[in-house]
Scaffold this motif. Structure first.
Motif, PDB file in Angstrom:
ATOM      1  N   TYR A 181       0.771  -1.250   0.000  1.00 31.98           N
ATOM      2  CA  TYR A 181       0.000   0.000   0.000  1.00 31.98           C
ATOM      3  C   TYR A 181       0.802   1.300   0.000  1.00 31.98           C
ATOM      4  O   TYR A 181       0.298   2.309  -0.477  1.00 31.98           O
TER       5      TYR A 181
ATOM      6  N   ILE B  30      -5.179   2.270  -3.291  1.00 30.90           N
ATOM      7  CA  ILE B  30      -5.235   1.656  -1.956  1.00 30.90           C
ATOM      8  C   ILE B  30      -6.645   1.136  -1.684  1.00 30.90           C
ATOM      9  O   ILE B  30      -6.823  -0.012  -1.279  1.00 30.90           O
ATOM     10  N   LEU B  31      -7.637   1.974  -1.932  1.00 25.39           N
ATOM     11  CA  LEU B  31      -9.012   1.592  -1.629  1.00 25.39           C
ATOM     12  C   LEU B  31      -9.535   0.506  -2.569  1.00 25.39           C
ATOM     13  O   LEU B  31     -10.402  -0.274  -2.193  1.00 25.39           O
TER      14      LEU B  31
ATOM     15  N   GLU C  35      -7.966  -5.002  -2.228  1.00 30.42           N
ATOM     16  CA  GLU C  35      -8.215  -5.811  -1.034  1.00 30.42           C
ATOM     17  C   GLU C  35      -6.912  -6.512  -0.658  1.00 30.42           C
ATOM     18  O   GLU C  35      -6.137  -6.886  -1.547  1.00 30.42           O
TER      19      GLU C  35
ATOM     20  N   ARG D 132      -6.361   2.245   5.073  1.00 34.44           N
ATOM     21  CA  ARG D 132      -7.585   2.528   4.303  1.00 34.44           C
ATOM     22  C   ARG D 132      -8.224   3.840   4.750  1.00 34.44           C
ATOM     23  O   ARG D 132      -8.707   4.615   3.916  1.00 34.44           O
ATOM     24  N   GLU D 133      -8.235   4.093   6.060  1.00 31.58           N
ATOM     25  CA  GLU D 133      -8.813   5.345   6.569  1.00 31.58           C
ATOM     26  C   GLU D 133      -8.044   6.560   6.064  1.00 31.58           C
ATOM     27  O   GLU D 133      -8.643   7.573   5.703  1.00 31.58           O
TER      28      GLU D 133
ATOM     29  N   ALA E 137      -6.364   6.690   3.289  1.00 25.52           N
ATOM     30  CA  ALA E 137      -6.674   6.808   1.855  1.00 25.52           C
ATOM     31  C   ALA E 137      -8.045   7.450   1.654  1.00 25.52           C
ATOM     32  O   ALA E 137      -8.219   8.337   0.812  1.00 25.52           O
ATOM     33  N   GLN E 138      -9.009   7.017   2.452  1.00 30.53           N
ATOM     34  CA  GLN E 138     -10.360   7.580   2.348  1.00 30.53           C
ATOM     35  C   GLN E 138     -10.339   9.072   2.673  1.00 30.53           C
ATOM     36  O   GLN E 138     -10.964   9.866   1.975  1.00 30.53           O
TER      37      GLN E 138
END
Length: 150
Positions: free
Chosen positions: A102, A110-111, A114, A143-144, A146-147
């Motif tokens: 990642y 990234i998002l 999986e 993930r957070e 990236a979001q």
């Protein structure tokens, strides 16, 4: 953006997250048993770029891990770089794998990716519940970030 990560940007090793996961699966396939795979994880953890002591603060600590893990993420939606370290040799190896997949990627990539390497190499069956929880917390942090970058 501050420069805490710039000197030790190490990742990505492969052009895409998918290729990183394939490379991880190929490497782990070389090992006949989990004793060898754990040793390889330990060896990978030793390759993590240096993590400055100044960043080993509570605000950078990853909660959900039994071991001490510190992680910092910087960048924007076009490229997010992560640096992390653990006081546990095996957990440092798990950190290396996650960063290999990642770090240095766009938020979108990234998002969209999986963490298939976890199942592909049999990791999910061979981690203790506390290490599995910590690894899940690490992946959630990435993930957070990236979001939030989107």
């Amino acid at each position: 953006m501050n420069d805490t990560l710039a000197p030790a940007t190490y990742f990505p090793l492969e052009p895409t997250a998918v290729e990183a996961q394939s490379a991880i699966a190929e490497e782990f396939a070389f090992f006949g048993d989990w004793a060898e795979r754990y040793q390889y994880l330990i060896d990978l953890g030793r390759k993590l770029p240096a993590f400055p002591d100044a960043l080993k603060q509570e605000e950078h600590r990853l909660h959900g891990c039994q071991s001490m893990v510190w992680i910092v993420g910087e960048g924007d939606s076009t490229r997010l770089d992560f640096r992390a370290i653990s006081d546990s040799a095996i957990v440092s190896g798990l950190v290396f794998l996650a960063l290999r997949v990642y770090s240095g990627r766009s938020a979108e990539e990234i998002l969209a990716t999986e963490p298939n390497y976890v199942a592909d190499i049999g990791l999910s069956k061979h981690l203790s519940p506390t290490r599995s929880n910590g690894h899940a917390a690490l992946l959630a942090f990435i993930r957070e970030r990236a979001q939030a970058a989107l």
